[in-house]
Enzyme design. Structure first.
Site, PDB file in Angstrom:
ATOM      1  N   LYS A  53      53.190  60.044  58.136  1.00  0.00           N
ATOM      2  CA  LYS A  53      52.616  60.829  57.317  1.00  0.00           C
ATOM      3  C   LYS A  53      52.441  62.145  57.483  1.00  0.00           C
ATOM      4  CE  LYS A  53      50.718  56.714  54.843  1.00  0.00           C
ATOM      5  NZ  LYS A  53      49.565  55.698  54.481  1.00  0.00           N
ATOM      6  N   GLN A  97      43.432  55.897  54.912  1.00  0.00           N
ATOM      7  CA  GLN A  97      44.168  54.523  55.319  1.00  0.00           C
ATOM      8  C   GLN A  97      43.392  53.536  55.192  1.00  0.00           C
ATOM      9  OE1 GLN A  97      47.391  55.045  55.815  1.00  0.00           O
ATOM     10  NE2 GLN A  97      47.961  52.952  56.372  1.00  0.00           N
ATOM     11  N   ASP A 120      47.158  58.331  46.432  1.00  0.00           N
ATOM     12  CA  ASP A 120      47.566  57.043  46.687  1.00  0.00           C
ATOM     13  C   ASP A 120      47.482  56.492  45.174  1.00  0.00           C
ATOM     14  OD1 ASP A 120      48.186  55.938  49.236  1.00  0.00           O
ATOM     15  OD2 ASP A 120      46.100  56.073  49.812  1.00  0.00           O
TER      16      ASP A 120
HETATM   17  N1  GUN Z   1      47.410  50.636  53.796  1.00  0.00           N
HETATM   18  C1  GUN Z   1      48.992  50.165  53.532  1.00  0.00           C
HETATM   19  N2  GUN Z   1      49.635  50.840  52.672  1.00  0.00           N
HETATM   20  C2  GUN Z   1      49.019  51.839  52.266  1.00  0.00           C
HETATM   21  C3  GUN Z   1      48.914  52.994  51.276  1.00  0.00           C
HETATM   22  O1  GUN Z   1      50.169  53.147  50.641  1.00  0.00           O
HETATM   23  N3  GUN Z   1      48.127  53.785  51.431  1.00  0.00           N
HETATM   24  C4  GUN Z   1      46.851  53.605  52.176  1.00  0.00           C
HETATM   25  N4  GUN Z   1      45.932  54.569  51.867  1.00  0.00           N
HETATM   26  N5  GUN Z   1      46.754  52.550  52.805  1.00  0.00           N
HETATM   27  C5  GUN Z   1      47.717  51.753  53.048  1.00  0.00           C
END
Ligand code: GUN
Length: 295
Positions: A53, A97, A120
């Site tokens: 990211k 995350q 998100d």
């Molecule tokens: N953990 C697995 N997929 C995601 C996601 O799309 N966003 C976040 N914040 N955590 C994750």
């Protein structure tokens, strides 16, 4: 039959050019979009995702603010970090995350994120907006799946879609997105999960299968209707002694066998993964525009 591959890397690259152009336009007006990533603990998978990211931000001209903390960070400390990021004008998007360590209440943390910075799309305000057809931010993996279907020439309108998996991150929101009354959606959706009876028979009904259960090669080729389109969200590490690192990634679908039955399928890696990160960049650009009243 050998299925066409739906190339997530290539589709993501096309969208990234669009995002980079949008970022440049904003930067020329003195606004650089900024994404804060919050990573707690040392799970290698989470580290790898957050690393990708941050890299994508760098490539597209988005500022990235990386917050990395040890697994013993308290819930109170995390809530105060979120509060600080909510108030930071250089931060337009906040991503915490998941999963979080067990002593932290995930829903409490998601609820603390300013919905206008919730790139998100996990805040209950944004989940509710998605449900009533007024989305602010569409969760990244579901948004990426819709882009993959449309840009590969497999629009879901009127088709029977079976989603296997009911997580808050993928299964539930992708089902909600697909059932909406609009030109991007209009699908007939079934959500199946670990307690579903006769899962193979239900999957066999699907024109489009979305596999999001997190179990390596769980969905077998003889569960698929011939000609089905398969979107594999799985990203599972399995042992592989032929690789120097000792493992490789596989999806939730028995890929090699499915190639002979499906009409189109996403590979793992290189299918859904690059799209998730790209849609996060789309949402961060949109957050910066909205916060500054542009577009
Ligand atoms: N953990 C697995 N997929 C995601 C996601 O799309 N966003 C976040 N914040 N955590 C994750």
């Amino acid at each position: 039959m050998s299925a066409a591959l739906i190339d997530g890397k290539q589709i993501a690259a096309t969208i990234r050019v669009e995002v980079a152009n949008g970022v440049r336009e904003l930067t020329e007006q003195g606004i650089t979009p900024g994404l804060a990533t919050v990573l707690i603990g040392d799970d290698p998978g989470s580290h790898s995702y957050v690393g990708m990211k941050k890299k994508a931000c760098g490539e597209l001209g988005i500022n990235s603010f990386a917050e990395e903390h040890s697994a013993d960070m308290s819930e109170e400390e995390l809530l105060s970090l979120v509060d600080r990021l909510n108030g930071d004008p250089a931060v337009h998007g906040i991503l915490v995350q998941l999963p979080l360590p067990g002593h932290i209440d995930e829903q409490k943390v998601l609820l603390a994120i300013d919905p206008a910075k919730d790139v998100d799309g996990f805040h209950p305000d944004n989940v509710g907006r998605l449900m009533v057809g007024q989305p602010r931010f569409t969760p990244c993996t579901p948004a990426g799946i819709l882009e993959l279907l449309h840009r590969s020439g497999n629009p879901p309108g009127g088709r029977e879609v079976v989603v296997v998996g009911r997580s808050n991150i993928v299964g539930k929101p992708v089902a909600m997105l697909l059932v909406q009354k609009n030109d991007k959606a209009n699908a007939t959706v079934t959500v199946a999960h670990s307690r579903t009876q006769d899962l193979p028979d239900i999957v066999r009904r699907a024109d489009i299968v979305i596999a999001a259960i997190g179990s390596p090669r769980f969905i077998k080729a003889d569960w698929l209707k011939p000609g089905a389109v398969v979107i594999d969200v799985g990203s599972n590490r399995v042992e592989d002694s032929t690789r120097e690192r000792g493992w490789r990634m596989v999806g939730d679908v028995d890929f090699e066998a499915a190639l002979e039955v499906a009409s189109a399928i996403t590979p793992v890696p290189g299918g859904v993964g690059p799209m998730t990160i790209t849609m996060l960049m789309v949402n961060t650009l949109q957050a910066a525009r909205t916060i500054h009243g542009i577009g």
